[in-house]
Design an enzyme around this catalytic site. Structure first.
Site, PDB file in Angstrom:
ATOM      1  CD  GLU A  60     -47.915  85.810 -30.655  1.00  0.00           C
ATOM      2  OE1 GLU A  60     -48.153  86.983 -31.015  1.00  0.00           O
ATOM      3  OE2 GLU A  60     -47.597  85.518 -29.489  1.00  0.00           O
ATOM      4  CG  HIS A  98     -41.156  85.675 -34.124  1.00  0.00           C
ATOM      5  ND1 HIS A  98     -41.154  84.812 -33.049  1.00  0.00           N
ATOM      6  CD2 HIS A  98     -41.753  86.808 -33.667  1.00  0.00           C
ATOM      7  CE1 HIS A  98     -41.694  85.419 -31.987  1.00  0.00           C
ATOM      8  NE2 HIS A  98     -42.066  86.638 -32.351  1.00  0.00           N
ATOM      9  CG  ASN A 134     -46.347  82.473 -28.331  1.00  0.00           C
ATOM     10  OD1 ASN A 134     -45.784  81.422 -28.020  1.00  0.00           O
ATOM     11  ND2 ASN A 134     -45.953  83.243 -29.331  1.00  0.00           N
ATOM     12  CD  GLU A 180     -43.515  84.508 -27.955  1.00  0.00           C
ATOM     13  OE1 GLU A 180     -44.173  85.485 -27.527  1.00  0.00           O
ATOM     14  OE2 GLU A 180     -43.117  84.417 -29.119  1.00  0.00           O
ATOM     15  NE  ARG A 216     -41.000  80.021 -30.706  1.00  0.00           N
ATOM     16  CZ  ARG A 216     -41.827  81.048 -30.659  1.00  0.00           C
ATOM     17  NH1 ARG A 216     -42.095  81.656 -29.517  1.00  0.00           N
ATOM     18  NH2 ARG A 216     -42.420  81.486 -31.758  1.00  0.00           N
ATOM     19  CE1 TYR A 261     -45.482  87.276 -23.179  1.00  0.00           C
ATOM     20  CE2 TYR A 261     -46.690  86.514 -25.108  1.00  0.00           C
ATOM     21  CZ  TYR A 261     -45.489  86.742 -24.459  1.00  0.00           C
ATOM     22  OH  TYR A 261     -44.308  86.440 -25.071  1.00  0.00           O
TER      23      TYR A 261
HETATM   24  C1  FCB Z   1     -45.651  88.024 -28.669  1.00  0.00           C
HETATM   25  C2  FCB Z   1     -44.560  87.955 -29.704  1.00  0.00           C
HETATM   26  C3  FCB Z   1     -43.178  88.164 -29.159  1.00  0.00           C
HETATM   27  C4  FCB Z   1     -43.144  89.225 -28.090  1.00  0.00           C
HETATM   28  C5  FCB Z   1     -44.206  88.995 -27.050  1.00  0.00           C
HETATM   29  C6  FCB Z   1     -44.214  89.987 -25.932  1.00  0.00           C
HETATM   30  O1  FCB Z   1     -46.847  88.380 -29.264  1.00  0.00           O
HETATM   31  O2  FCB Z   1     -44.598  86.703 -30.359  1.00  0.00           O
HETATM   32  O3  FCB Z   1     -42.338  88.436 -30.246  1.00  0.00           O
HETATM   33  O4  FCB Z   1     -43.199  90.470 -28.651  1.00  0.00           O
HETATM   34  O5  FCB Z   1     -45.464  88.978 -27.656  1.00  0.00           O
END
Ligand code: FCB
Length: 458
Positions: free
Chosen positions: A167, A122, A295, A366, A78, A297
């Site tokens: 995002e 992006h 995405n 992500e 991607r 985290y």
């Molecule tokens: C996300 C973004 C990506 C990267 C990660 C850590 O929010 O999409 O570009 O910065 O975080």
């Protein structure tokens, strides 16, 4: 013998990057300025005054980076297309040299047996469009659909998977709400207008991509798993406000064709001042999708808080009476994000429950962690914590699949260490270490681990 989590046979393993974070060559071959070029030059905006001028020099080294992807063994890669490389001022005919670059990347990937997955936006809006109002301005949505057509006309015959926006929450609320991202504005109603226009831009581009032959069209959201700090009704209500802004503002229009019921409680005055939503927009926005990109985290634990700005007319759109309290018991990554993989499982299962058949198949577009990576005396980068992070989150995805959520693939963020937005080059997310002084790439232990996980299946 490694004990890897197990996945369905057709599950897609991938890796992800984004144009501004890796390409560099910001002044080459007719590329126009983006809002991130401008923002990075604003004193204090990006840590260390870092810019994207060179980044990972991927614009010149893309062949080496494709070779790394091939060695890694991923089925899909991607990456994003830089709008100002293709349309330097965000309008008018394509800059052929810009499209040529992405065509070389796509053809290189296909030759290496890797499926390209393209993100159209992006975060690198052409600066010229920002000067006309940027995402506050409805016209930007139409400009985006034109740009989507230029890219898809050239590449849709060879790119199976398309992501309209990455995002949009960040574009709207970090870009126009708290100003931490480009263009660095701190506004109220205009940030909500930006959110809406981003969704309209997405919706307008879906039929454009399909007409050009795109097989799979989706959007990537940074959905949050929001947990109230306590069971007190005030904290539970604060968590709903957070969830409204982070998730429901996006998923309700996309999958239900409506704005969330809880919006009034979230924005009070701001919502009364909005004039930018037009009839018919929700039909545009809710165009059926082939997949949802997520995405993920880290989770958010929030509690009730007063408005930071008492004057409703001066209030920014991110100021909606909740604040994060953190997760002291969890390990934290180098960006300070708590690591709690089980919350990814909870998010996926709760999405499945909320939307049922209206939820398209999901790709994790992500997931990854920033760690304080330093090459050891043996020259290698021993990033055991990243391996544990990836392993935990992959297990969470596998558990969600076992619970009936249709997750089709997973992309590690990121292939390379890169320009981490307002953190500049200080945060490293790559499977591959980049020595920025020499541009030497060093695959980290996590690269070898991910490679082994993928090859154990084939
Ligand atoms: C996300 C973004 C990506 C990267 C990660 C850590 O929010 O999409 O570009 O910065 O975080």
């Amino acid at each position: 013998m490694n004990d890897f989590p197990s996945f369905p046979p057709r599950f897609v393993f991938g890796a992800a990057t984004a144009a501004f974070q890796i390409e560099g060559a910001t002044g080459e071959d007719g590329r126009g300025l983006s809002i991130w070029d401008t923002f990075a030059r604003r004193p204090g905006a990006v840590l260390g005054g870092d810019t994207g001028d060179v980044a990972c020099d991927h614009y010149h080294r893309y062949r080496d980076d494709i070779a790394l992807l091939k060695e890694l063994g991923v089925r899909s890669y991607r990456f994003s297309v830089s709008w100002p490389r293709v349309q330097p001022t965000g309008a008018g005919p394509a800059n052929t040299a810009g499209l040529d670059f992405y065509e070389r990347v796509v053809d290189g990937l296909l030759e290496a047996g890797i499926e390209p997955a393209v993100t159209l936006y992006h975060w690198d809006l052409p600066q010229a469009l920002e000067e006309q109002g940027g995402w506050r301005h409805r016209d930007t949505a139409y400009r985006f659909a034109d740009y989507a057509r230029l890219v898809a006309d050239r590449l849709a015959d060879r790119v199976p998977r398309w992501i309209t926006l990455n995002e949009p929450w960040c574009s709207a609320f970090l870009g126009y709400g708290n100003g931490l991202h480009a263009p660095g504005a701190r506004e109220g109603t205009p940030a909500l207008a930006a959110a809406h226009h981003l969704l309209v831009a997405h919706g307008l581009s879906v039929p454009v991509l399909r007409e050009a032959g795109a097989r799979e069209v989706g959007i990537t959201l940074n959905l949050d798993h929001v947990v109230p700090a306590t069971g007190a009704p005030d904290d539970v209500a604060a968590a709903l406000r957070a969830e409204t802004q982070r998730n429901l503002l996006w998923t309700e229009p996309l999958f239900k064709g409506r704005y969330p019921d809880s919006e009034d409680d979230t924005w009070e005055e701001l919502i009364r001042r909005q004039l930018f939503r037009r009839s018919g927009d929700l039909d545009i926005i809710s165009a059926p999708l082939d997949f949802l990109g997520i995405n993920y985290y880290t989770p958010s634990v929030v509690r009730n808080a007063p408005h930071r700005e008492p004057d409703p007319l001066a209030r920014t759109a991110d100021d909606n009476r909740f604040e994060g309290v953190g997760m002291p018991e969890a390990r934290h990554t180098a960006v300070g994000w708590p690591v709690a993989p089980h919350t990814l499982h909870e998010l996926l299962v709760s999405l499945g429950r909320r939307y049922g058949d209206a939820l398209p198949p999901v790709y994790l577009t992500e997931n990854g962690s920033a760690e304080d990576d330093v090459p050891a005396s043996d020259g290698a980068v021993h990033d055991a914590e990243r391996i544990a992070y990836l392993d935990g989150h992959l297990r969470a995805v596998a558990a969600a699949i076992a619970d009936g959520v249709d997750v089709r693939g997973y992309y590690v963020w990121s292939l390379l260490d890169n320009f981490e937005w307002a953190y500049g080059y200080s945060k490293r997310f790559g499977l591959v270490y980049v020595d920025y002084a020499t541009q030497r790439r060093v695959p980290k232990d996590s690269f070898h681990w991910y490679r082994a996980l993928i090859s154990a299946r084939t």
